[in-house]
Design a protein around this motif. Structure first.
Motif, short mmCIF file in Angstrom:
data_model
loop_
_atom_site.label_atom_id
_atom_site.label_comp_id
_atom_site.label_asym_id
_atom_site.label_seq_id
_atom_site.Cartn_x
_atom_site.Cartn_y
_atom_site.Cartn_z
N GLY A 294 6.75 6.39 -42.63
CA GLY A 294 6.85 5.09 -43.13
C GLY A 294 6.34 4.82 -44.78
N HIS A 295 6.22 3.93 -45.22
CA HIS A 295 5.64 3.61 -46.62
C HIS A 295 4.42 4.27 -46.94
N PHE A 303 7.37 7.27 -49.68
CA PHE A 303 7.48 7.07 -48.36
C PHE A 303 6.84 8.39 -47.85
N VAL A 322 15.09 6.92 -38.43
CA VAL A 322 14.11 5.87 -38.48
C VAL A 322 13.94 5.87 -40.17
N ASP A 325 17.01 4.79 -42.11
CA ASP A 325 17.02 3.41 -42.03
C ASP A 325 16.08 2.51 -42.93
N LEU A 326 14.97 3.14 -43.00
CA LEU A 326 13.92 2.34 -43.87
C LEU A 326 14.09 2.87 -45.36
N GLY A 330 16.20 -0.38 -45.87
CA GLY A 330 15.06 -1.46 -46.10
C GLY A 330 14.73 -1.92 -44.24
N ARG A 331 15.49 -1.16 -43.30
CA ARG A 331 15.17 -1.54 -41.97
C ARG A 331 14.01 -0.97 -41.61
N ASP A 332 12.91 -1.47 -41.01
CA ASP A 332 11.68 -0.84 -40.61
C ASP A 332 11.49 -1.05 -39.14
N VAL A 334 9.98 1.45 -37.65
CA VAL A 334 8.91 2.54 -37.20
C VAL A 334 7.75 1.83 -36.30
N ARG A 339 2.59 4.31 -38.28
CA ARG A 339 2.45 4.09 -39.57
C ARG A 339 1.45 5.08 -39.88
#
Ligand SMILES: Cc1cc2nc3c(=O)[nH]c(=O)nc-3n(C[C@H](O)[C@H](O)[C@H](O)COP(=O)(O)OP(=O)(O)OC[C@H]3O[C@@H](n4cnc5c(N)ncnc54)[C@H](O)[C@@H]3O)c2cc1C
Length: 344
Positions: A294-295, A303, A322, A325-326, A330-332, A334, A339
Motif C-alpha cells: 500500500g501507501h 507505495f 491489488v 488497482d491502487l 486509486g482503488r484500495d 489492501v 498495510r
C-alpha cells in the motif's frame, strides 16, 4: 519511452509482478534494480505455492487462496508473452497423516476446504501408494489439490522475458518518475523504518538444496517441516532452513546437509541423488508477518510491496493485482492487516 506512469524499484518476484500487472493494463513502467533481477530472495530454487490450512479463516488466508487460484492464468500469460517457462504446475501436495489426531483434523479440514476453497480444490485423505510418497506412520496421506509449484529462478526469468517483450527491461539505475513502488525486499526495511523506534521488518535467511531426480509431474511433498518440490526440469528442491541470525546472506553450510538427511529419511527414493546446487537467500519478514502493501505513510506518490516472507511467490499474482488497482486506479483493496501501518 515518452513519459513514465510507474517506477518500480526492486526486481524480485514482487517488483516484477507489480511491473507486469501495470504493463498489462497499459501503463508505461520503469523497472530499476542495481543488483539485477532475482538477485535477492527470488532467485532461488524451492517454489512451493501451497495454501494455509482450511480452518480459522481470515483475510490473509483468503488473499492467499485467491492468489493461488489466480496463479495458473497469471503464469500462463507471462509464459505466452515472453516465451519462457516459469516451471509452473498445479500438481497438488501430499503430506503424511502421522496419528489419529492428525487424521481427525484432516477430516475436519476436508469439510472446511469444501466451503473455504470455493469448490475449486479439495483436501482429502488418501492411502499412501507408490514410490513418490512420504513415509507415513498411518499409511495415509493428505492430498490437497490447491497446491502448485514453480521454479523461482525460472519464474523470474519468465517475467523478465515477458516484460522485455513489452519494452520494459531492468535498469541498474534511473530517476523516480510517476508513482514509485518500492519492492526492495529485506534490505528495503531500513529505509521504511527510518524515524521509527523499531524496524518494520527483518530478514530471515533460508538455505535449500537442489537434487537431480526425475519426478516431474508428481505432487510436491510436505514432510517433517520440509518442502520437497519435483520441478519440471528433472530436479527436486528441498527447503528450507529458517535463520534469524546470520552473517552473510548467500552462504551455505552444514544445515543444507541436515536438510538433505531429513529429506532422505522421509523419502528414501532420494538417497544418493546428485546434489546440483546448494542455495541461500534472505526472506523479507514484516513485523506483522503478513505482506506489507500500500501507501508509504508520509511519502505521497510512493507505495510499498514487501513482506512476502515465506510465501512471496504464492502471493505474487494477487499482490500484483491489488497494487496495480491502487497505483493506477486509486482503488484500495489492501486488507487492513497487510498495510505498512500494521507493522508500526
Ligand atoms: C530458502 C528460501 C525458500 C523459499 N521458499 C519459498 C517457497 O517455497 N514458496 C514461496 O512462495 N516463497 C518462498 N520463499 C520466499 C520468497 O522467496 C520471498 O517471499 C520472495 O522472493 C520475496 O520477493 P521480493 O521481491 O519481495 O524480494 P527479493 O526477491 O529479495 O527482491 C528485492 C529486490 O530489490 C532489490 N533492491 C534492494 N534495494 C534496492 C533499491 N534501493 N533500489 C532498487 N532495488 C533494490 C534487490 O536487489 C532485489 O532484487 C523462499 C525464500 C527462501 C530464502
Amino acid at each position: 519511452m515518452a513519459s513514465i506512469d510507474v517506477t518500480v524499484r526492486g526486481a524480485g518476484i514482487f517488483g516484477l509482478s507489480v511491473a507486469w500487472a501495470c504493463v498489462a493494463r497499459g501503463a508505461r513502467v520503469r523497472l530499476v534494480d542495481p543488483f539485477g533481477a532475482g538477485s535477492g530472495a527470488s532467485g532461488g530454487i524451492v517454489g512451493a505455492l501451497s495454501p494455509h490450512v482450511p480452518e480459522n479463516w481470515n483475510d490473509k488466508k483468503a488473499f492467499q487462496r485467491d492468489s493461488l487460484l489466480m496463479a495458473e492464468e497469471f503464469w500462463s500469460r507471462v509464459e505466452t508473452a515472453g516465451g519462457t517457462s516459469a516451471g509452473y504446475g498445479r500438481l497438488g501436495r501430499l503430506q503424511p497423516v502421522s496419528d489419529a489426531r492428525t487424521l481427525a483434523l484432516a477430516h475436519d479440514r476436508a469439510v472446511g476446504a469444501q466451503q473455504l476453497w470455493l469448490g475449486q480444490a479439495d483436501w482429502r485423505v488418501v492411502p499412501a501408494v507408490g514410490g513418490w510418497a512420504p513415509m507415513s506412520p498411518t499409511g495415509l496421506l493428505i492430498h490437497d489439490t490447491l497446491s502448485a509449484h514453480l521454479h523461482p529462478r525460472r519464474a523470474v526469468s519468465a517475467l523478465v522475458a515477458a516484460l522485455m517483450a513489452r519494452g520494459v527491461s531492468v535498469a541498474a539505475d534511473g530517476a523516480d518518475a510517476g508513482a514509485v513502488v518500492w519492492a526492495t525486499g529485506w534490505r528495503g526495511f531500513d529505509a521504511l523504518s527510518q524515524g521509527r523506534a523499531r524496524p518494520l521488518g527483518v530478514g530471515v535467511k533460508g538455505q535449500a538444496v537442489l537434487l537431480r531426480h526425475a519426478a516431474a509431474g508428481q505432487p510436491q511433498l510436505f514432510v517433517d517441516g520440509l518442502h520437497v518440490i519435483p520441478h519440471l526440469d528433472g530436479t527436486v528442491a528441498v527447503g528450507s532452513t529458517s535463520e534469524r541470525e546470520f552473517d552473510a546472506a548467500d552462504t551455505v553450510d552444514a544445515q543444507c546437509d541436515a536438510l538433505l538427511a531429513r529429506a532422505v529419511a522421509a523419502l528414501p527414493v532420494l538417497a544418493g541423488a546428485e546434489v546440483v546446487e546448494r542455495w541461500a537467500g534472505v526472506r523479507p519478514r514484516a513485523r506483522s508477518r503478513a505482506p506489507m502493501l500500500g501507501h508509504w505513510p508520509g511519502r505521497p506518490g510512493h507505495f510499498v510491496a514487501n513482506g512476502g516472507f515465506k510465501i512471496g511467490f504464492g502471493m505474487a499474482p494477487k499482490v500484483a493485482e491489488v497494487m496495480a488497482d491502487l497505483v493506477l486506479e486509486g482503488r484500495d483493496a489492501v486488507p487492513e492487516g497487510f498495510r505498512v501501518e500494521a507493522s508500526f
